[in-house]
Design a protein around this motif. Structure first.
Motif, mmCIF file in Angstrom:
data_model
loop_
_atom_site.group_PDB
_atom_site.id
_atom_site.type_symbol
_atom_site.label_atom_id
_atom_site.label_comp_id
_atom_site.label_asym_id
_atom_site.label_seq_id
_atom_site.Cartn_x
_atom_site.Cartn_y
_atom_site.Cartn_z
ATOM 1 N N THR A 117 1.022 -1.228 -0.053
ATOM 2 C CA THR A 117 0.009 0.348 -0.278
ATOM 3 C C THR A 117 0.934 1.482 0.348
ATOM 4 N N ALA A 118 0.112 2.005 -0.816
ATOM 5 C CA ALA A 118 0.929 3.408 -0.569
ATOM 6 C C ALA A 118 0.080 4.187 0.574
ATOM 7 N N LEU A 119 1.049 5.466 1.853
ATOM 8 C CA LEU A 119 -0.154 6.268 2.061
ATOM 9 C C LEU A 119 -0.789 5.114 3.329
ATOM 10 N N GLY A 120 -0.148 3.834 3.463
ATOM 11 C CA GLY A 120 -0.916 3.466 4.707
ATOM 12 C C GLY A 120 -2.053 2.468 3.815
ATOM 13 N N PHE A 121 -3.573 2.981 2.788
ATOM 14 C CA PHE A 121 -3.892 2.732 2.149
ATOM 15 C C PHE A 121 -4.520 2.283 0.758
ATOM 16 N N VAL A 122 -3.635 3.121 0.199
ATOM 17 C CA VAL A 122 -3.958 2.922 -1.167
ATOM 18 C C VAL A 122 -3.161 1.863 -1.664
ATOM 19 N N PRO A 123 -4.086 0.301 -2.096
ATOM 20 C CA PRO A 123 -2.879 -0.523 -2.889
ATOM 21 C C PRO A 123 -2.110 -0.281 -4.338
ATOM 22 N N THR A 124 -1.157 -0.626 -3.947
ATOM 23 C CA THR A 124 -0.285 -0.457 -5.044
ATOM 24 C C THR A 124 -0.272 -1.114 -5.891
ATOM 25 N N GLY A 125 -0.345 -2.679 -6.145
ATOM 26 C CA GLY A 125 -0.607 -3.293 -7.330
ATOM 27 C C GLY A 125 0.562 -4.143 -6.998
ATOM 28 N N ILE A 126 1.575 -3.364 -6.427
ATOM 29 C CA ILE A 126 2.763 -4.597 -6.378
ATOM 30 C C ILE A 126 2.706 -5.682 -5.940
ATOM 31 N N PRO A 127 3.064 -6.925 -6.870
ATOM 32 C CA PRO A 127 2.704 -8.074 -6.774
ATOM 33 C C PRO A 127 4.250 -8.604 -5.838
ATOM 34 N N PRO A 128 4.198 -9.980 -5.052
ATOM 35 C CA PRO A 128 4.954 -10.236 -4.713
ATOM 36 C C PRO A 128 6.474 -10.901 -5.429
ATOM 37 N N THR A 141 13.209 -5.748 -12.200
ATOM 38 C CA THR A 141 13.437 -5.342 -13.405
ATOM 39 C C THR A 141 13.153 -4.101 -14.041
ATOM 40 N N GLN A 142 11.832 -4.156 -13.510
ATOM 41 C CA GLN A 142 10.858 -4.205 -14.788
ATOM 42 C C GLN A 142 11.209 -3.023 -15.514
ATOM 43 N N VAL A 143 11.291 -2.021 -13.719
ATOM 44 C CA VAL A 143 10.958 -0.270 -13.714
ATOM 45 C C VAL A 143 13.510 -0.282 -14.317
ATOM 46 N N ALA A 144 13.804 -0.804 -13.385
ATOM 47 C CA ALA A 144 15.019 -0.686 -13.205
ATOM 48 C C ALA A 144 15.863 -1.615 -12.824
ATOM 49 N N THR A 145 17.589 -1.396 -13.033
ATOM 50 C CA THR A 145 18.327 -2.630 -12.451
ATOM 51 C C THR A 145 18.616 -2.477 -11.130
ATOM 52 N N PRO A 146 18.121 -2.780 -10.247
ATOM 53 C CA PRO A 146 18.749 -2.821 -8.829
ATOM 54 C C PRO A 146 20.033 -3.311 -8.563
ATOM 55 N N LYS A 147 20.107 -2.685 -7.411
ATOM 56 C CA LYS A 147 22.053 -3.184 -7.427
ATOM 57 C C LYS A 147 21.856 -4.259 -5.745
ATOM 58 N N ASN A 193 17.908 0.355 -4.484
ATOM 59 C CA ASN A 193 17.348 1.230 -6.131
ATOM 60 C C ASN A 193 16.617 0.526 -6.854
ATOM 61 N N ILE A 194 15.989 0.277 -5.873
ATOM 62 C CA ILE A 194 14.298 -0.452 -6.219
ATOM 63 C C ILE A 194 13.179 0.162 -7.193
ATOM 64 N N HIS A 195 13.136 0.147 -7.977
ATOM 65 C CA HIS A 195 11.381 1.051 -8.433
ATOM 66 C C HIS A 195 10.710 0.036 -9.252
ATOM 67 N N VAL A 196 9.449 -0.122 -9.050
ATOM 68 C CA VAL A 196 8.789 -0.572 -9.375
ATOM 69 C C VAL A 196 7.358 -0.392 -9.872
ATOM 70 N N HIS A 197 6.289 -1.114 -10.606
ATOM 71 C CA HIS A 197 5.533 -0.707 -11.567
ATOM 72 C C HIS A 197 4.338 -1.011 -10.641
ATOM 73 N N THR A 198 3.522 0.187 -10.725
ATOM 74 C CA THR A 198 2.068 0.133 -9.682
ATOM 75 C C THR A 198 0.773 0.415 -10.928
ATOM 76 N N VAL A 207 7.230 3.547 -8.978
ATOM 77 C CA VAL A 207 7.278 3.827 -7.078
ATOM 78 C C VAL A 207 8.840 3.755 -6.788
ATOM 79 N N ASP A 208 9.457 4.554 -6.292
ATOM 80 C CA ASP A 208 10.617 4.260 -5.090
ATOM 81 C C ASP A 208 10.403 3.576 -4.185
ATOM 82 N N VAL A 209 10.197 2.970 -4.266
ATOM 83 C CA VAL A 209 10.601 1.466 -3.205
ATOM 84 C C VAL A 209 11.785 1.686 -1.767
ATOM 85 N N GLY A 210 12.972 1.529 -2.800
ATOM 86 C CA GLY A 210 14.082 2.053 -1.326
ATOM 87 C C GLY A 210 15.277 1.258 -1.705
#
Length: 204
Positions: free
Chosen positions: A56-67, A118-124, A167-172, A180-183
């Motif tokens: 979720t984002a802001l604690g209540f908005v579903p992000t749709g980011i899968p496991p 890896t869908q959005v960016a290349t994590p380290k 550098n985790i960026h994922v599609h929502t 969104v930048d997950v961190g």
């Protein structure tokens, strides 16, 4: 997110080199294993594999980011080791031995292959070195002259090391916020390999 990272088994060609002081009449020797690093797959387990990094984002908005699932990435692992072995008196052509020593696990060329990450960016991916102990048993079988065959089994117990994915960026699925930048995410890497070697060698 809690979880751990495990590695798949791998096979490789290696050599064993040792030194037996003449004064100890072959009863004690010191050995090391020489091998080229090989790429090993990493698998996520627990919540790291089964739960969304940011459900979720802001604690209540579903992000749709899968496991993430189990496939995480791949690394090249190098565990240089030194052991001391103690040989029993020969039983015909057979000479059994046991020993122990120390090793350090170095991980390099680490990369993420997970489709979600890896869908959005290349994590380290970074993995800290780990110190470990080595237990060893085996048998030398005399063939002829200075040549012998060997069957050797080692088990390595490494301290847990930390794997960090940054550098985790994922599609929502959030409107007007496609990515969104997950961190970063941290996990514990458990390494407890068993090394089985069979080969032919010579003494000089």
């Amino acid at each position: 997110v809690h979880g751990s990272v495990e590695s798949d088994p791998s096979n490789l060609i290696a050599g064993m080199m040792g030194f037996a002081p003449a004064m100890l009449h072959g009863y004690v020797a010191f050995e090391t294993v020489i091998a080229a690093p090989k790429t090993t797959k990493l698998r996520a387990t627990g919540d790291l594999a089964n739960k969304s990094l940011a459900p979720t984002a802001l604690g209540f908005v579903p992000t749709g980011i899968p496991p993430l699932g189990s496939e995480l990435g791949e690394v090249k692992a190098t565990p240089p080791m030194v052991t001391a072995i103690f040989r029993l008196p020969a039983l015909g052509p057979f000479r059994f031995y046991a020993g122990g020593g120390a090793s350090i696990l170095f991980v390099r060329d680490a990369k993420i292959t997970n489709a979600v990450l890896t869908q959005v960016a290349t994590p380290k991916l970074e993995v800290t070195p780990a110190v470990g102990a080595v237990g060893q048993v085996g048998v030398d079988i005399h063939l002829f002259d200075r040549f012998s065959a060997r069957l050797d089994i080692k088990e390595l117990w490494f301290q847990p090391s930390q794997a960090t994915i940054s550098n985790i960026h994922v599609h929502t699925t959030i409107p007007m916020l496609e990515t969104v930048d997950v961190g970063s995410a941290k996990a514990v890497l458990h390494a407890n390999p068993i090394v089985v070697q069979a080969g032919i060698g010579a003494s000089f």
